[in-house]
Motif scaffolding. Structure first.
Motif, PDB file in Angstrom:
ATOM      1  N   ASP A  49       0.849  -1.193   0.000  1.00 14.48           N
ATOM      2  CA  ASP A  49       0.000   0.000   0.000  1.00 14.48           C
ATOM      3  C   ASP A  49       0.886   1.245   0.000  1.00 14.48           C
ATOM      4  O   ASP A  49       1.736   1.398   0.877  1.00 14.48           O
ATOM      5  CB  ASP A  49      -0.890  -0.018   1.247  1.00 14.48           C
ATOM      6  CG  ASP A  49      -1.948   1.067   1.257  1.00 14.48           C
ATOM      7  OD1 ASP A  49      -1.604   2.238   1.033  1.00 14.48           O
ATOM      8  OD2 ASP A  49      -3.117   0.739   1.523  1.00 14.48           O
ATOM      9  N   VAL A  50       0.674   2.144  -0.975  1.00 12.77           N
ATOM     10  CA  VAL A  50       1.517   3.343  -1.059  1.00 12.77           C
ATOM     11  C   VAL A  50       1.314   4.269   0.135  1.00 12.77           C
ATOM     12  O   VAL A  50       2.251   4.965   0.536  1.00 12.77           O
ATOM     13  CB  VAL A  50       1.304   4.118  -2.380  1.00 12.77           C
ATOM     14  CG1 VAL A  50       1.719   3.286  -3.564  1.00 12.77           C
ATOM     15  CG2 VAL A  50      -0.119   4.604  -2.530  1.00 12.77           C
ATOM     16  N   ARG A  51       0.130   4.260   0.734  1.00 11.04           N
ATOM     17  CA  ARG A  51      -0.088   5.111   1.923  1.00 11.04           C
ATOM     18  C   ARG A  51       0.743   4.615   3.098  1.00 11.04           C
ATOM     19  O   ARG A  51       1.253   5.414   3.883  1.00 11.04           O
ATOM     20  CB  ARG A  51      -1.570   5.178   2.262  1.00 11.04           C
ATOM     21  CG  ARG A  51      -2.357   6.011   1.237  1.00 11.04           C
ATOM     22  CD  ARG A  51      -3.820   5.889   1.496  1.00 11.04           C
ATOM     23  NE  ARG A  51      -4.216   4.506   1.276  1.00 11.04           N
ATOM     24  CZ  ARG A  51      -5.160   4.115   0.444  1.00 11.04           C
ATOM     25  NH1 ARG A  51      -5.835   5.011  -0.231  1.00 11.04           N
ATOM     26  NH2 ARG A  51      -5.452   2.846   0.294  1.00 11.04           N
ATOM     27  N   ASP A  52       0.879   3.305   3.223  1.00 15.21           N
ATOM     28  CA  ASP A  52       1.774   2.770   4.250  1.00 15.21           C
ATOM     29  C   ASP A  52       3.198   3.248   3.989  1.00 15.21           C
ATOM     30  O   ASP A  52       3.932   3.598   4.919  1.00 15.21           O
ATOM     31  CB  ASP A  52       1.760   1.238   4.248  1.00 15.21           C
ATOM     32  CG  ASP A  52       0.489   0.643   4.847  1.00 15.21           C
ATOM     33  OD1 ASP A  52      -0.259   1.361   5.527  1.00 15.21           O
ATOM     34  OD2 ASP A  52       0.266  -0.567   4.622  1.00 15.21           O
ATOM     35  N   GLY A  53       3.591   3.266   2.703  1.00 17.27           N
ATOM     36  CA  GLY A  53       4.930   3.732   2.334  1.00 17.27           C
ATOM     37  C   GLY A  53       5.167   5.174   2.747  1.00 17.27           C
ATOM     38  O   GLY A  53       6.223   5.510   3.292  1.00 17.27           O
ATOM     39  N   LEU A  54       4.179   6.031   2.511  1.00 14.42           N
ATOM     40  CA  LEU A  54       4.327   7.428   2.928  1.00 14.42           C
ATOM     41  C   LEU A  54       4.394   7.518   4.445  1.00 14.42           C
ATOM     42  O   LEU A  54       5.193   8.282   4.998  1.00 14.42           O
ATOM     43  CB  LEU A  54       3.188   8.296   2.393  1.00 14.42           C
ATOM     44  CG  LEU A  54       3.242   9.768   2.804  1.00 14.42           C
ATOM     45  CD1 LEU A  54       4.558  10.424   2.406  1.00 14.42           C
ATOM     46  CD2 LEU A  54       2.064  10.526   2.241  1.00 14.42           C
ATOM     47  N   GLY A  55       3.595   6.718   5.132  1.00 16.87           N
ATOM     48  CA  GLY A  55       3.659   6.703   6.591  1.00 16.87           C
ATOM     49  C   GLY A  55       5.049   6.343   7.088  1.00 16.87           C
ATOM     50  O   GLY A  55       5.567   6.957   8.031  1.00 16.87           O
ATOM     51  N   LEU A  56       5.685   5.384   6.441  1.00 16.50           N
ATOM     52  CA  LEU A  56       7.044   4.995   6.827  1.00 16.50           C
ATOM     53  C   LEU A  56       8.035   6.119   6.551  1.00 16.50           C
ATOM     54  O   LEU A  56       8.926   6.378   7.364  1.00 16.50           O
ATOM     55  CB  LEU A  56       7.450   3.713   6.104  1.00 16.50           C
ATOM     56  CG  LEU A  56       6.675   2.462   6.546  1.00 16.50           C
ATOM     57  CD1 LEU A  56       6.975   1.284   5.628  1.00 16.50           C
ATOM     58  CD2 LEU A  56       6.947   2.121   8.000  1.00 16.50           C
ATOM     59  N   LEU A  59       7.711   8.626   9.306  1.00 14.57           N
ATOM     60  CA  LEU A  59       8.378   8.165  10.530  1.00 14.57           C
ATOM     61  C   LEU A  59       9.889   8.326  10.424  1.00 14.57           C
ATOM     62  O   LEU A  59      10.543   8.733  11.395  1.00 14.57           O
ATOM     63  CB  LEU A  59       8.015   6.710  10.814  1.00 14.57           C
ATOM     64  CG  LEU A  59       6.569   6.451  11.228  1.00 14.57           C
ATOM     65  CD1 LEU A  59       6.293   4.960  11.309  1.00 14.57           C
ATOM     66  CD2 LEU A  59       6.252   7.141  12.553  1.00 14.57           C
ATOM     67  N   GLN A  60      10.454   8.036   9.270  1.00 14.38           N
ATOM     68  CA  GLN A  60      11.888   8.219   9.071  1.00 14.38           C
ATOM     69  C   GLN A  60      12.266   9.682   9.264  1.00 14.38           C
ATOM     70  O   GLN A  60      13.261   9.988   9.928  1.00 14.38           O
ATOM     71  CB  GLN A  60      12.299   7.758   7.664  1.00 14.38           C
ATOM     72  CG  GLN A  60      12.311   6.266   7.487  1.00 14.38           C
ATOM     73  CD  GLN A  60      12.497   5.873   6.035  1.00 14.38           C
ATOM     74  OE1 GLN A  60      11.971   6.497   5.125  1.00 14.38           O
ATOM     75  NE2 GLN A  60      13.254   4.800   5.823  1.00 14.38           N
ATOM     76  N   GLN A  61      11.488  10.583   8.690  1.00 13.62           N
ATOM     77  CA  GLN A  61      11.801  12.004   8.843  1.00 13.62           C
ATOM     78  C   GLN A  61      11.648  12.475  10.282  1.00 13.62           C
ATOM     79  O   GLN A  61      12.270  13.452  10.681  1.00 13.62           O
ATOM     80  CB  GLN A  61      10.944  12.850   7.897  1.00 13.62           C
ATOM     81  CG  GLN A  61      11.432  12.746   6.472  1.00 13.62           C
ATOM     82  CD  GLN A  61      10.746  13.722   5.547  1.00 13.62           C
ATOM     83  OE1 GLN A  61       9.788  14.411   5.916  1.00 13.62           O
ATOM     84  NE2 GLN A  61      11.231  13.803   4.326  1.00 13.62           N
ATOM     85  N   ALA A  62      10.842  11.755  11.065  1.00 10.98           N
ATOM     86  CA  ALA A  62      10.695  12.086  12.487  1.00 10.98           C
ATOM     87  C   ALA A  62      11.824  11.481  13.315  1.00 10.98           C
ATOM     88  O   ALA A  62      11.845  11.634  14.535  1.00 10.98           O
ATOM     89  CB  ALA A  62       9.338  11.600  12.996  1.00 10.98           C
TER      90      ALA A  62
END
Length: 187
Positions: A49-56, A59-62
């Motif tokens: 799911d691409v939305r899961d990818g954006l969520g990850l 999190l990386q940027q955080a």
């Protein structure tokens, strides 16, 4: 009533979510819907799911370190990890606790600052090695019962994105993102 109870579980996890330094994810049934497609040559294909990818990525940027920890292998997981710049992609792992412990030691991150998202019985084995055990809504019964919280979404259908939003809300970052949008600053 069930929804209120579920939200109460998330509210009590605000501090552990804010203190998360390492999030480890099972792949099949968490980042995918658990389905496996084989092409005529026997090559494995998976749907992410691409939305899961954006969520990850959020999190990386955080500043949260991400890792994939899977018993499966076949190339699709490794390809997705490369796309998302996830440096820790552990596949073909039959015994997850020692692999998780070695990763935590290598990164210098304590179990108390580690979360794990899993969906099936083999993921329960890491319970003692993490502060937070989380599950998608369609995880097997034993893991849903033992999880600190269960997402509203199913694996491969936004569960990881939902978790990312909850982590970012706990850290006080989500409102700015929701108001101003997001730009990929990794490129």
């Amino acid at each position: 009533m069930r929804r209120m109870l579920r939200e109460w579980h998330w509210q009590r996890l605000k501090t552990p979510l804010a203190q998360l330094q390492l999030l480890v994810l099972d792949v099949d049934g968490v980042l995918t819907d658990g389905g496996l497609w084989l092409d005529p040559e026997g090559q494995l294909q998976k749907r992410f799911d691409v939305r899961d990818g954006l969520g990850l990525k959020l999190l990386q940027q955080a500043g949260i370190e991400l890792a994939l920890l899977s018993g499966g292998h076949g190339g699709a997981t490794e390809a997705r990890a490369r796309q998302l710049n996830i440096n820790h992609c552990l596949v073909g792992i039959q015994d997850k606790p020692p692999a998780l412990k070695a990763l935590q030691q290598r990164l210098g991150i304590a179990p108390n600052n580690t979360g794990f998202v899993g969906d099936d019985l083999n993921d329960l084995a890491v319970r003692r090695n993490v502060r937070l055990l989380l599950a998608p809504s369609d995880a097997c019964g034993p893991i849903r019962r033992q999880a600190d919280a269960v997402m509203h979404h199913k694996g491969g259908h936004g569960a990881v994105r939902e978790l990312a939003e909850r982590v970012l809300k706990a850290r006080g970052i989500w409102t700015t993102l929701a108001d101003q949008g997001w730009r990929d600053r990794n490129n």
